[in-house]
Write a protein that holds these residues in place. Structure first.
Motif, PDB file in Angstrom:
ATOM      1  N   THR A  53     -13.212  26.822 -31.428  1.00 21.79           N
ATOM      2  CA  THR A  53     -12.186  26.231 -30.563  1.00 21.79           C
ATOM      3  C   THR A  53     -12.612  24.825 -30.156  1.00 21.79           C
ATOM      4  O   THR A  53     -13.060  24.592 -29.046  1.00 21.79           O
ATOM      5  CB  THR A  53     -11.934  27.095 -29.311  1.00 21.79           C
ATOM      6  N   GLY A  54     -12.498  23.897 -31.084  1.00 24.77           N
ATOM      7  CA  GLY A  54     -12.884  22.514 -30.822  1.00 24.77           C
ATOM      8  C   GLY A  54     -14.314  22.256 -31.235  1.00 24.77           C
ATOM      9  O   GLY A  54     -14.985  23.099 -31.817  1.00 24.77           O
ATOM     10  N   THR A  55     -14.801  21.070 -30.907  1.00 28.10           N
ATOM     11  CA  THR A  55     -16.158  20.670 -31.255  1.00 28.10           C
ATOM     12  C   THR A  55     -17.120  21.158 -30.184  1.00 28.10           C
ATOM     13  O   THR A  55     -16.956  20.828 -29.008  1.00 28.10           O
ATOM     14  CB  THR A  55     -16.253  19.134 -31.370  1.00 28.10           C
ATOM     15  N   PRO A  56     -18.135  21.947 -30.551  1.00 27.00           N
ATOM     16  CA  PRO A  56     -19.104  22.417 -29.562  1.00 27.00           C
ATOM     17  C   PRO A  56     -19.862  21.254 -28.933  1.00 27.00           C
ATOM     18  O   PRO A  56     -20.105  20.241 -29.588  1.00 27.00           O
ATOM     19  CB  PRO A  56     -20.059  23.301 -30.366  1.00 27.00           C
ATOM     20  N   ARG A  57     -20.229  21.395 -27.674  1.00 30.13           N
ATOM     21  CA  ARG A  57     -21.027  20.382 -26.991  1.00 30.13           C
ATOM     22  C   ARG A  57     -22.116  21.060 -26.163  1.00 30.13           C
ATOM     23  O   ARG A  57     -21.931  22.187 -25.696  1.00 30.13           O
ATOM     24  CB  ARG A  57     -20.159  19.473 -26.140  1.00 30.13           C
ATOM     25  N   VAL A  58     -23.235  20.398 -26.016  1.00 33.57           N
ATOM     26  CA  VAL A  58     -24.367  20.939 -25.268  1.00 33.57           C
ATOM     27  C   VAL A  58     -23.916  21.302 -23.859  1.00 33.57           C
ATOM     28  O   VAL A  58     -23.207  20.532 -23.202  1.00 33.57           O
ATOM     29  CB  VAL A  58     -25.540  19.933 -25.235  1.00 33.57           C
ATOM     30  N   GLY A  59     -24.313  22.488 -23.421  1.00 34.43           N
ATOM     31  CA  GLY A  59     -23.964  22.970 -22.093  1.00 34.43           C
ATOM     32  C   GLY A  59     -22.697  23.809 -22.054  1.00 34.43           C
ATOM     33  O   GLY A  59     -22.451  24.506 -21.077  1.00 34.43           O
ATOM     34  N   GLN A  60     -21.913  23.744 -23.113  1.00 33.80           N
ATOM     35  CA  GLN A  60     -20.682  24.534 -23.169  1.00 33.80           C
ATOM     36  C   GLN A  60     -21.043  26.016 -23.143  1.00 33.80           C
ATOM     37  O   GLN A  60     -22.019  26.438 -23.762  1.00 33.80           O
ATOM     38  CB  GLN A  60     -19.925  24.189 -24.441  1.00 33.80           C
ATOM     39  N   GLU A  61     -20.263  26.819 -22.401  1.00 33.24           N
ATOM     40  CA  GLU A  61     -20.545  28.244 -22.274  1.00 33.24           C
ATOM     41  C   GLU A  61     -19.302  29.081 -22.536  1.00 33.24           C
ATOM     42  O   GLU A  61     -18.184  28.615 -22.351  1.00 33.24           O
ATOM     43  CB  GLU A  61     -21.052  28.585 -20.866  1.00 33.24           C
ATOM     44  N   ARG A  62     -19.567  30.308 -22.923  1.00 36.90           N
ATOM     45  CA  ARG A  62     -18.501  31.295 -23.088  1.00 36.90           C
ATOM     46  C   ARG A  62     -19.065  32.619 -22.594  1.00 36.90           C
ATOM     47  O   ARG A  62     -20.129  33.050 -23.026  1.00 36.90           O
ATOM     48  CB  ARG A  62     -18.112  31.388 -24.558  1.00 36.90           C
ATOM     49  N   SER A  63     -18.371  33.252 -21.673  1.00 32.96           N
ATOM     50  CA  SER A  63     -18.790  34.560 -21.162  1.00 32.96           C
ATOM     51  C   SER A  63     -18.041  35.658 -21.890  1.00 32.96           C
ATOM     52  O   SER A  63     -16.944  35.439 -22.404  1.00 32.96           O
ATOM     53  CB  SER A  63     -18.510  34.664 -19.659  1.00 32.96           C
ATOM     54  N   TRP A  64     -18.635  36.832 -21.918  1.00 29.54           N
ATOM     55  CA  TRP A  64     -17.989  37.984 -22.517  1.00 29.54           C
ATOM     56  C   TRP A  64     -18.303  39.227 -21.694  1.00 29.54           C
ATOM     57  O   TRP A  64     -19.332  39.288 -21.028  1.00 29.54           O
ATOM     58  CB  TRP A  64     -18.426  38.182 -23.978  1.00 29.54           C
ATOM     59  N   VAL A  65     -17.389  40.167 -21.711  1.00 29.03           N
ATOM     60  CA  VAL A  65     -17.551  41.454 -21.032  1.00 29.03           C
ATOM     61  C   VAL A  65     -16.916  42.514 -21.912  1.00 29.03           C
ATOM     62  O   VAL A  65     -15.805  42.323 -22.398  1.00 29.03           O
ATOM     63  CB  VAL A  65     -16.862  41.467 -19.650  1.00 29.03           C
ATOM     64  N   ASN A  66     -17.613  43.610 -22.081  1.00 25.25           N
ATOM     65  CA  ASN A  66     -17.011  44.758 -22.736  1.00 25.25           C
ATOM     66  C   ASN A  66     -16.540  45.689 -21.624  1.00 25.25           C
ATOM     67  O   ASN A  66     -17.356  46.372 -20.994  1.00 25.25           O
ATOM     68  CB  ASN A  66     -18.000  45.471 -23.659  1.00 25.25           C
ATOM     69  N   ASP A  67     -15.242  45.701 -21.356  1.00 20.32           N
ATOM     70  CA  ASP A  67     -14.687  46.504 -20.272  1.00 20.32           C
ATOM     71  C   ASP A  67     -14.920  47.996 -20.466  1.00 20.32           C
ATOM     72  O   ASP A  67     -14.952  48.749 -19.500  1.00 20.32           O
ATOM     73  CB  ASP A  67     -13.187  46.234 -20.116  1.00 20.32           C
ATOM     74  N   GLN A  68     -15.109  48.423 -21.699  1.00 23.14           N
ATOM     75  CA  GLN A  68     -15.324  49.848 -21.979  1.00 23.14           C
ATOM     76  C   GLN A  68     -16.727  50.312 -21.604  1.00 23.14           C
ATOM     77  O   GLN A  68     -16.917  51.445 -21.201  1.00 23.14           O
ATOM     78  CB  GLN A  68     -15.060  50.148 -23.451  1.00 23.14           C
ATOM     79  N   THR A  69     -17.720  49.430 -21.727  1.00 22.82           N
ATOM     80  CA  THR A  69     -19.102  49.842 -21.455  1.00 22.82           C
ATOM     81  C   THR A  69     -19.695  49.182 -20.213  1.00 22.82           C
ATOM     82  O   THR A  69     -20.666  49.684 -19.656  1.00 22.82           O
ATOM     83  CB  THR A  69     -20.029  49.505 -22.636  1.00 22.82           C
ATOM     84  N   GLY A  70     -19.180  48.040 -19.830  1.00 23.35           N
ATOM     85  CA  GLY A  70     -19.746  47.302 -18.703  1.00 23.35           C
ATOM     86  C   GLY A  70     -20.805  46.292 -19.111  1.00 23.35           C
ATOM     87  O   GLY A  70     -21.298  45.538 -18.273  1.00 23.35           O
ATOM     88  N   SER A  71     -21.193  46.268 -20.379  1.00 24.07           N
ATOM     89  CA  SER A  71     -22.149  45.250 -20.843  1.00 24.07           C
ATOM     90  C   SER A  71     -21.482  43.888 -20.779  1.00 24.07           C
ATOM     91  O   SER A  71     -20.264  43.775 -20.936  1.00 24.07           O
ATOM     92  CB  SER A  71     -22.592  45.538 -22.279  1.00 24.07           C
ATOM     93  N   LYS A  72     -22.299  42.860 -20.527  1.00 22.56           N
ATOM     94  CA  LYS A  72     -21.732  41.516 -20.398  1.00 22.56           C
ATOM     95  C   LYS A  72     -22.766  40.481 -20.781  1.00 22.56           C
ATOM     96  O   LYS A  72     -23.948  40.789 -20.950  1.00 22.56           O
ATOM     97  CB  LYS A  72     -21.243  41.284 -18.983  1.00 22.56           C
ATOM     98  N   GLY A  73     -22.306  39.255 -20.910  1.00 19.96           N
ATOM     99  CA  GLY A  73     -23.228  38.190 -21.238  1.00 19.96           C
ATOM    100  C   GLY A  73     -22.576  36.833 -21.228  1.00 19.96           C
ATOM    101  O   GLY A  73     -21.361  36.704 -21.013  1.00 19.96           O
ATOM    102  N   THR A  74     -23.390  35.832 -21.445  1.00 14.41           N
ATOM    103  CA  THR A  74     -22.949  34.445 -21.527  1.00 14.41           C
ATOM    104  C   THR A  74     -23.641  33.808 -22.723  1.00 14.41           C
ATOM    105  O   THR A  74     -24.821  34.063 -22.970  1.00 14.41           O
ATOM    106  CB  THR A  74     -23.319  33.668 -20.247  1.00 14.41           C
ATOM    107  N   ILE A  75     -22.900  32.992 -23.433  1.00 14.28           N
ATOM    108  CA  ILE A  75     -23.437  32.252 -24.569  1.00 14.28           C
ATOM    109  C   ILE A  75     -23.362  30.772 -24.203  1.00 14.28           C
ATOM    110  O   ILE A  75     -22.321  30.294 -23.754  1.00 14.28           O
ATOM    111  CB  ILE A  75     -22.607  32.521 -25.836  1.00 14.28           C
ATOM    112  N   ARG A  76     -24.466  30.057 -24.389  1.00 15.05           N
ATOM    113  CA  ARG A  76     -24.520  28.635 -24.047  1.00 15.05           C
ATOM    114  C   ARG A  76     -24.971  27.833 -25.261  1.00 15.05           C
ATOM    115  O   ARG A  76     -25.894  28.221 -25.965  1.00 15.05           O
ATOM    116  CB  ARG A  76     -25.501  28.418 -22.907  1.00 15.05           C
ATOM    117  N   VAL A  77     -24.317  26.700 -25.477  1.00 14.73           N
ATOM    118  CA  VAL A  77     -24.770  25.767 -26.519  1.00 14.73           C
ATOM    119  C   VAL A  77     -25.974  25.035 -25.942  1.00 14.73           C
ATOM    120  O   VAL A  77     -25.863  24.289 -24.983  1.00 14.73           O
ATOM    121  CB  VAL A  77     -23.659  24.770 -26.921  1.00 14.73           C
ATOM    122  N   ARG A  78     -27.131  25.311 -26.511  1.00 10.52           N
ATOM    123  CA  ARG A  78     -28.393  24.768 -26.029  1.00 10.52           C
ATOM    124  C   ARG A  78     -28.705  23.427 -26.651  1.00 10.52           C
ATOM    125  O   ARG A  78     -29.271  22.537 -26.018  1.00 10.52           O
ATOM    126  CB  ARG A  78     -29.480  25.802 -26.345  1.00 10.52           C
TER     127      ARG A  78
END
Length: 118
Positions: A53-78
């Motif tokens: 979704t566009g050009t990645p840039r340092v610091g950009q983040e995307r969070s995710w949650v699996n509503d079925q299990t409760g597991s979650k996380g964040t992905i960051r462009v390092r």
């Protein structure tokens, strides 16, 4: 078959275990991370979405949650170097307060696809 191989490569890269991981099944690798296969699919979809979704840039983040299990996380462009994006994954598997950090790298191929690379 291609999707399974792709998922297996991603799982091995997330674990960073190289040749040892090749002898393990995908389900075992994901379980050792503390994630269910469904959690892993949500994480992988979030990673793909971040890069497509566009050009990645340092610091950009995307969070995710699996509503079925409760597991979650964040992905960051390092970092972004050459044609590669270095990602940091902060993962909190269901049932734990502990967050794990895992790093991966994806590089753009000649066709414009983001490929997981060592």
């Amino acid at each position: 078959m291609k999707a399974w191989v792709s998922s297996a490569l991603i799982a091995m890269m997330l674990l960073g275990t190289g040749a040892v991981a090749q002898a393990k099944s995908l389900s075992r690798i994901i379980a050792e991370m503390g994630l269910s296969p469904a959690d892993f699919e949500v994480l992988n979809a979030a990673s793909n979405s971040l890069l497509t979704t566009g050009t990645p840039r340092v610091g950009q983040e995307r969070s995710w949650v699996n509503d079925q299990t409760g597991s979650k996380g964040t992905i960051r462009v390092r970092d972004i170097r050459n044609n590669c994006v270095h990602l940091q994954h902060f993962i909190q598997p269901e049932g734990t307060d502990k967050t794990r950090e895992i790093r991966t790298r994806r590089c753009k191929d000649a066709s414009g696809n983001w490929i997981l690379t060592p």
